[in-house]
Design a protein around this motif. Structure first.
Motif, PDB file in Angstrom:
ATOM      1  N   PHE B 131       0.828  -1.196   0.000  1.00 27.20           N
ATOM      2  CA  PHE B 131       0.000   0.000   0.000  1.00 27.20           C
ATOM      3  C   PHE B 131       0.872   1.259   0.000  1.00 27.20           C
ATOM      4  O   PHE B 131       0.669   2.179  -0.796  1.00 27.20           O
ATOM      5  N   ILE B 132       1.877   1.293   0.886  1.00 29.03           N
ATOM      6  CA  ILE B 132       2.755   2.466   0.986  1.00 29.03           C
ATOM      7  C   ILE B 132       3.560   2.666  -0.300  1.00 29.03           C
ATOM      8  O   ILE B 132       3.652   3.774  -0.825  1.00 29.03           O
ATOM      9  N   LEU B 133       4.105   1.556  -0.833  1.00 31.24           N
ATOM     10  CA  LEU B 133       4.880   1.692  -2.069  1.00 31.24           C
ATOM     11  C   LEU B 133       3.982   2.095  -3.237  1.00 31.24           C
ATOM     12  O   LEU B 133       4.363   2.888  -4.091  1.00 31.24           O
ATOM     13  N   TYR B 134       2.756   1.556  -3.265  1.00 34.20           N
ATOM     14  CA  TYR B 134       1.855   1.872  -4.377  1.00 34.20           C
ATOM     15  C   TYR B 134       1.462   3.348  -4.365  1.00 34.20           C
ATOM     16  O   TYR B 134       1.603   4.042  -5.367  1.00 34.20           O
ATOM     17  N   PHE B 135       1.015   3.820  -3.206  1.00 35.17           N
ATOM     18  CA  PHE B 135       0.574   5.221  -3.157  1.00 35.17           C
ATOM     19  C   PHE B 135       1.736   6.197  -3.049  1.00 35.17           C
ATOM     20  O   PHE B 135       1.747   7.218  -3.719  1.00 35.17           O
ATOM     21  N   GLY B 136       2.735   5.849  -2.220  1.00 40.99           N
ATOM     22  CA  GLY B 136       3.857   6.762  -2.016  1.00 40.99           C
ATOM     23  C   GLY B 136       4.743   6.859  -3.249  1.00 40.99           C
ATOM     24  O   GLY B 136       5.085   7.953  -3.695  1.00 40.99           O
ATOM     25  N   VAL B 137       5.126   5.701  -3.799  1.00 39.82           N
ATOM     26  CA  VAL B 137       6.061   5.724  -4.918  1.00 39.82           C
ATOM     27  C   VAL B 137       5.333   5.789  -6.262  1.00 39.82           C
ATOM     28  O   VAL B 137       5.564   6.683  -7.066  1.00 39.82           O
TER      29      VAL B 137
END
Lengths: 75, 487
Positions: B131-137
């Motif tokens: 989730f963090i990599l998808y939205f953040g990156v």
């Protein structure tokens, strides 16, 4: 005495010694407060070993967890 | 004044011995260089402080006597001297702590503790990580930074700045080659500066903003511990997760950050993987846009690059000698980041990055100018054309590979233009995207590689990467044709 890697999660034990020839690892562990006589709790073992020492929390891999020995009193 | 720590007897004896040995040796004049008490000096020697040790090595006899004293002490203690010293200090620290600290018993678990448990538990932790990599990156840096922002600033440059610069240069400089150096398609201002501000700036700004947020929240060490096992299989440790994730923003910056890794072996593997199989935001931003209409092709490209990353990493780890990287990392408590701190950090990092990178882009412009002026580029393109045809691609793709070296996304962007003109097939797009991703890192990254790993290692890496990229393209084209797959 037993390796930290075979300690049950959630149990509090005391660090007996660090058995490794890797000086860098010893220094790093000592800097994080993992020293003989310290009480240590194994919080989880997957995907990495997480330990709590005093107020410090640290993640270590299997090899490192195997070289930290605890008294084994909790078992 | 603090009480002097009483060390175990064996250590006190060794200290006294070393103190007297040191006072005998006035020639080394350690007292003058290090204005600390002789006991402190002896303690440092006892722990084999590297700087002091180097100085002592000038005197073989003294060194031998000191080493003997250390050996006797550690034999009597039954453990390394350093461990015993650290223990004694820890004991004293605990005693002091007990005297001054009062702890209220914690009735309920704090929220940060609950969130921590969720982020490191494998069942909830991996979805959170994705989730963090998808939205953040992907969403924030890739789509917003490398997409929306880049388009806006790039358009502004092309409509308002480049025509003006071209016109001014055309009026004041009469000589065409010199005009090209500053303006037109590949000039220092129209390409170098534009590239640095229109493409690098938004990508780096969004990336550093996201990275500083993750850093201040304390999530990064958790990301490392979650991926440590996976990274072990490719010869890296969880520590290398940070440069790899940074590479998805900018590989040049990530290559610089490999410096923080503990072993030389780990630095080498990660530099190599960054150069080969980690596309930067500018690059994958364009490729994702290009393949967006064909989700199967996009998935195939991403899957193929991931497989290359893992297989090449695994093989490199098997072949490369040296000690495997260990993993031990302190996990700080999770905190809510302060917005002001994030902004300051982002600003400082951008400033540093911008001044470090701008000269490299100017160099790239000069090199392109030189290559075109001397006809060197045409020769290289001529060499690339048959290879391009062998990959099932039209020969117009050849220049794209060459220019891709000068600006990593240019290749991808050039492909975008070609797609409009020639209507490349899905398979051709996939093959070209794979070759471009694996192909040489940009010129700025090569410069940092030389700085960090030396010229020889860099050349060896490049000598592998170029044929490998084309061979993989050939293999993919061949397999897709044989299997009758078309995207």
């Amino acid at each position: 005495m037993m390796a930290l890697s075979s300690l049950k999660t959630g149990k509090i034990d005391t660090v007996a010694c660090l058995k490794t020839s890797d000086d860098a690892m010893i220094r790093k562990l000592m800097a994080m407060g993992v020293l003989p006589g310290v009480s240590i709790t194994l919080e989880q073992r997957f995907p990495s070993y997480i330990v709590k020492v005093g107020r410090t929390r640290a993640a270590v891999d299997r090899e490192t967890a195997k070289s930290i020995y605890v008294d084994g009193a909790a078992n | 004044m603090l009480a002097q720590i009483a060390y175990p007897e064996a250590i006190e004896k060794a200290l006294a011995e070393i103190e007297s040995l040191l006072s005998r040796e006035n020639k080394l004049s350690l007292d003058n260089i290090y204005p600390i008490s002789r006991r402190s000096l002896a303690l440092l020697v006892l722990q084999k402080d590297p700087t002091l040790w180097e100085r002592l090595e000038q005197n073989d006899k003294l060194l031998a006597e000191i080493e003997a004293a250390i050996l006797i002490a550690s034999e009597q203690l039954g453990e390394p001297v350093t461990a015993a010293i650290a223990s004694s200090r820890q004991q004293l620290a605990w005693q002091m702590e007990q005297q001054v600290l009062r702890e209220p018993s914690e009735a309920k678990t704090p929220l940060s503790e609950t969130i921590h448990k969720l982020t490191v538990n494998p069942i909830t932790g991996f979805p959170i990580l994705v989730f963090i990599l998808y939205f953040g990156v992907y969403k924030f840096v890739g789509e917003f930074g490398a997409g929306t922002l880049v388009d806006t600033i790039e358009t502004f440059f092309e409509e308002n700045i480049n025509p003006v610069v071209n016109q001014i240069v055309a009026t004041i400089i009469p000589w065409q080659p010199l005009q090209d150096l500053i303006a037109n398609d590949y000039g220092i201002i129209t390409l170098g500066i534009r590239y640095a501000t229109a493409i690098v700036l938004p990508v780096v700004a969004t990336y550093f903003l996201m990275f500083s947020f993750l850093e201040d929240s304390g999530y990064l060490p958790r990301l490392s511990l979650m991926l440590d096992r996976l990274f072990k299989s490719i010869g890296l440790s969880g520590r290398a997760v940070i440069p790899m994730v940074l590479g998805l923003g900018c590989d040049t910056m990530a290559t610089l950050v490999t410096r923080t890794l503990e072993t030389k072996r780990e630095r080498l593997i990660s530099t190599f993987l960054l150069a080969l199989a980690v596309p930067c935001a500018a690059q994958w931003g364009v490729i994702v846009g290009l393949l967006a209409q064909k989700p199967a092709a996009l998935l195939f490209w991403a899957g193929f690059i991931t497989v290359v990353f893992i297989v090449v990493g695994y093989l490199t780890a098997q072949l490369l000698p040296g000690k495997k990287a260990g993993f031990y990392m302190e996990i700080p408590p999770l905190r809510l980041p302060k917005f002001k701190n994030i902004l300051i950090k982002t600003y400082v990092r951008m400033k540093w990055y911008f001044f470090e990178i701008i000269p490299l882009f100017i160099w790239a412009s000069v090199l392109i100018w030189f290559g075109r002026l001397t006809g060197l580029f045409e020769q290289i393109i001529g060499l690339l054309e048959p290879i391009t045809l062998a990959l099932g691609l039209p020969e117009q793709v050849a220049p794209i590979f060459l220019y891709g070296f000068f600006r990593r996304d240019y290749g991808a962007a050039g492909l975008f233009d070609l797609q409009q003109q020639l209507a490349l097939s899905g398979n051709q797009l996939v093959v070209a995207a794979i070759v471009l991703t694996l192909f040489l890192p940009c010129i700025a990254q090569v410069q940092i590689m030389i700085k960090e790993q030396g010229l020889k290692t860099t050349l060896a890496m490049i000598a592998f990467i170029i044929p490998f990229a084309f061979f993989m393209g050939y293999l993919v084209n061949f397999s897709l044709t044989i299997l009758g797959v078309s995207f």
